[in-house]
Design an enzyme around this catalytic site. Structure first.
Site: not given
Ligand SMILES: *[C@@H]1O[C@H](CO)[C@@H](O)[C@H](O)[C@H]1NC(C)=O
Ligand SMILES: *[C@@H]1O[C@H](CO)[C@@H](O)[C@H](O)[C@H]1NC(C)=O
Ligand SMILES: *[C@@H]1O[C@H](CO)[C@@H](O)[C@H](O)[C@H]1NC(C)=O
Ligand SMILES: *[C@@H]1O[C@H](CO)[C@@H](O)[C@H](O)[C@H]1NC(C)=O
Ligand SMILES: *[C@@H]1O[C@H](CO)[C@@H](O)[C@H](O)[C@H]1NC(C)=O
Length: 511
Positions: A49, A103, A147, A192-193, A333, A335, A403, A446, A462
């Site tokens: 990213q 991170r 990730h 990650n996730e 994470n 949101y 996040e 994040w 973000y």
């Protein structure tokens, strides 16, 4: 046109915030001094990213490069925010902002371009430089190993996470990372996730490697009813294998901590009917228990065993033993909140995907919550709910919120007051949870700088720092949120900061 739109959006925001103010008692001036002195504050990004340099210094493509280049997203991460070349500048910004920790993730296909075997010396040099630069500025690295960016070669060779072969390759990759960087990196997150990877990548086909089947999504290959369960199974085995390796070979000497990341919603019953309340518990088991229960007690939730039946893989006794307790912390994470509605039906198991197996619909249905620009229902107290859920269901583990953040149009105003309000409101709820016994050890926004976003490309971002993606040099500019976070971290009086920006409506906290 853009200017008119920005103006209208600002006007609208101002009106909304002013309406909001009417309900408040006055600004709450939080600062880090309200938190325990050893509490860690940071911000994060991930390799594909922000790094860019996608074809430089021997990096090979990941499945995300392939997905982006196939045109499934707007833009690609070829250059992204160019952190590969600008890491020194970014670390300087982190220092100025006052971060305790950063991170980031390691790109597997940069470090080991063939997926296994040969280690790329240029990648070692880059990550060593980044880690050293952070430490020289007093910033702790929190490193994620995976990730979303699996080396494409492993996808081609054996379909990546669908094959049990991934367990050994991931463990060998983790071994290289622990060996090369573990003398200086003390916080590792394996994956990650994985719950989002399984659902977006293999049920709906919205994310790489874009596998799914009709009618659940539009992909050229895949099997939505079965593959997400297989992928999660291999993620869990790869995680526990890497943790076991770390424990055997490195932990005593390096004294680090290792955990896994999970994406969480705060789930709320759509109505107070008994069926919706039970469906909400079921949905928690499916979204979070799917990953956490095997780590907590060695097997998937009983509800999942019952509803998913033979499609849910089994753990051997030794796998189950290796899984149980295989974490020093859980990385979350968070949101948004979502509503859950019971969904009885009689579709046979072979034709049901994850959502149908759950017999529940998880929805952003309008039930009075504010929606973000990207239509996530914002509920700061939901963070408290999630931490309470971990406290009551999973023995109150050590947690890092890795996040939390707010998407806004990337090219919008630098005065991101709504982002500041979002972060501040979540910090307030985090503080309430901490005071009520939550074992949360750190909070990361994040993202630190604008990044190439999985769901939005470069359209929404973000970042605390704006990145000018139209500029070849990818110049960074602090947003208001960067100044606010910095002032929060330095324990300054926010009133002064707000007063220094007369065009801004001062943010007011809601509880
Ligand atoms: C499915 O995907 C193909 C290829 O990306 C595209 O051409 C087609 O329009 C899509 N079909 C639907 C119903 O979205
Ligand atoms: C359900 O009950 C709770 C607590 O009594 C209440 O706050 C909430 O508004 C109710 N929800 C609905 C949708 O009626
Ligand atoms: C505080 O913790 C207790 C015990 O876990 C729980 O019952 C209660 O709802 C929590 N209070 C708040 C405000 O979260
Ligand atoms: C944002 O603005 C830059 C010019 O400054 C432009 O090159 C870029 O395409 C814009 N991005 C979006 C998503 O509109
Ligand atoms: C912050 O500064 C304002 C004046 O700018 C002052 O009125 C207020 O008392 C200060 N608050 C704190 C907590 O120091």
């Amino acid at each position: 046109m853009m200017r008119v739109m920005v103006f209208l959006v600002l006007l609208l925001l101002t009106v909304m915030i002013m309406v909001g103010n009417g309900e408040q008692n006055g600004p709450a001036l939080l600062s880090r001094d309200d938190f325990p002195s050893n509490f860690i504050f940071g911000s994060g990004t991930s390799a594909y990213q922000v790094e860019g340099a996608a074809a430089e210094d021997g990096r090979s493509p990941s499945v995300w490069d392939t997905f982006a280049h196939a045109g499934y997203m707007q833009g690609t991460g070829d250059t992204a925010s160019d952190e590969y070349h600008k890491y020194k500048e970014d670390v300087k910004l982190m220092k100025e902002t006052g971060l305790d920790a950063y991170r980031f993730s390691i790109s597997w296909s940069r470090l080991i371009p063939d997926g296994r075997g040969r280690v790329n010396p240029k990648a070692l040099e880059y990550y060593n430089n980044l880690v050293n630069e952070l430490l020289n500025h007093g910033i702790k690295p929190h490193v994620t190993l995976f990730h979303y960016d699996l080396p494409q070669v492993l996808e081609d060779e054996y379909e990546g996470w669908l094959s049990p072969k991934i367990v050994d390759d991931f463990t060998a990759y983790a071994d290289v990372c622990f060996r090369e960087f573990g003398d200086r990196v003390s916080h590792w997150t394996t994956l990650n996730e994985p719950n989002v990877l399984a659902l977006l990548g293999y049920d709906l086909g919205f994310a790489p490697p874009k596998r799914c089947s009709h009618p659940f999504g539009n992909c050229s290959r895949g099997n939505s009813p079965t593959e997400p369960y297989i992928v999660m199974h291999h993620c869990l085995l790869a995680h526990s294998s890497a943790v076991s390796l770390y424990a055997r070979k490195y932990k005593a000497k390096q004294q680090g901590f290792i955990g896994i990341n999970v994406f969480v919603y705060h789930l709320i019953p759509l109505t107070n009917s008994t069926n919706d309340i039970i469906a909400t518990r079921r949905a928690q088991d499916f979204y979070v228990g799917w990953l956490i229960e095997p780590l907590y007690r060695g097997d998937y939730p009983k509800t999942m065993r019952k509803m998913v039946g033979s499609k849910l893989p089994k753990f051997s006794r030794s796998q189950s033993e290796q899984l149980t307790g295989s974490y020093d912390f859980i990385s979350l994470n968070y949101y948004a909140a979502m509503y859950v509605k019971d969904d009885p039906h009689d579709i046979p198991a072979s034709q049901r995907d994850f959502r149908a197996d759950m017999f529940a619909v998880v929805t952003a249905a309008d039930n009075g919550l504010t929606k973000s620009d990207t239509l996530f229902p914002v509920l700061p107290s939901g963070l408290r709910g999630v931490l309470e859920y971990f406290k009551q269901s999973y023995g109150n583990p050590p947690i890092y919120i890795h996040e939390n953040g707010f998407a806004m149009p990337q090219n919008g105003s630098l005065y991101d007051v709504r982002r500041v309000k979002y972060i501040s409101d979540h910090l307030e709820n985090l503080l309430i949870a901490l005071r009520n016994g939550s074992n949360t050890l750190g909070y990361f926004t994040w993202s630190f700088i604008d990044a190439y976003e999985l769901l939005y490309g470069y359209e929404y971002s973000y970042g605390l720092y704006y990145v000018d993606f139209g500029d070849e040099d990818r110049k960074r500019y602090p947003r208001f949120s960067a100044r606010w976070y910095s002032s929060f971290l330095r324990g300054r009086n926010h009133t002064n900061l707000m007063n220094s920006s007369p065009n801004l409506t001062p943010f007011v906290s809601t509880t």
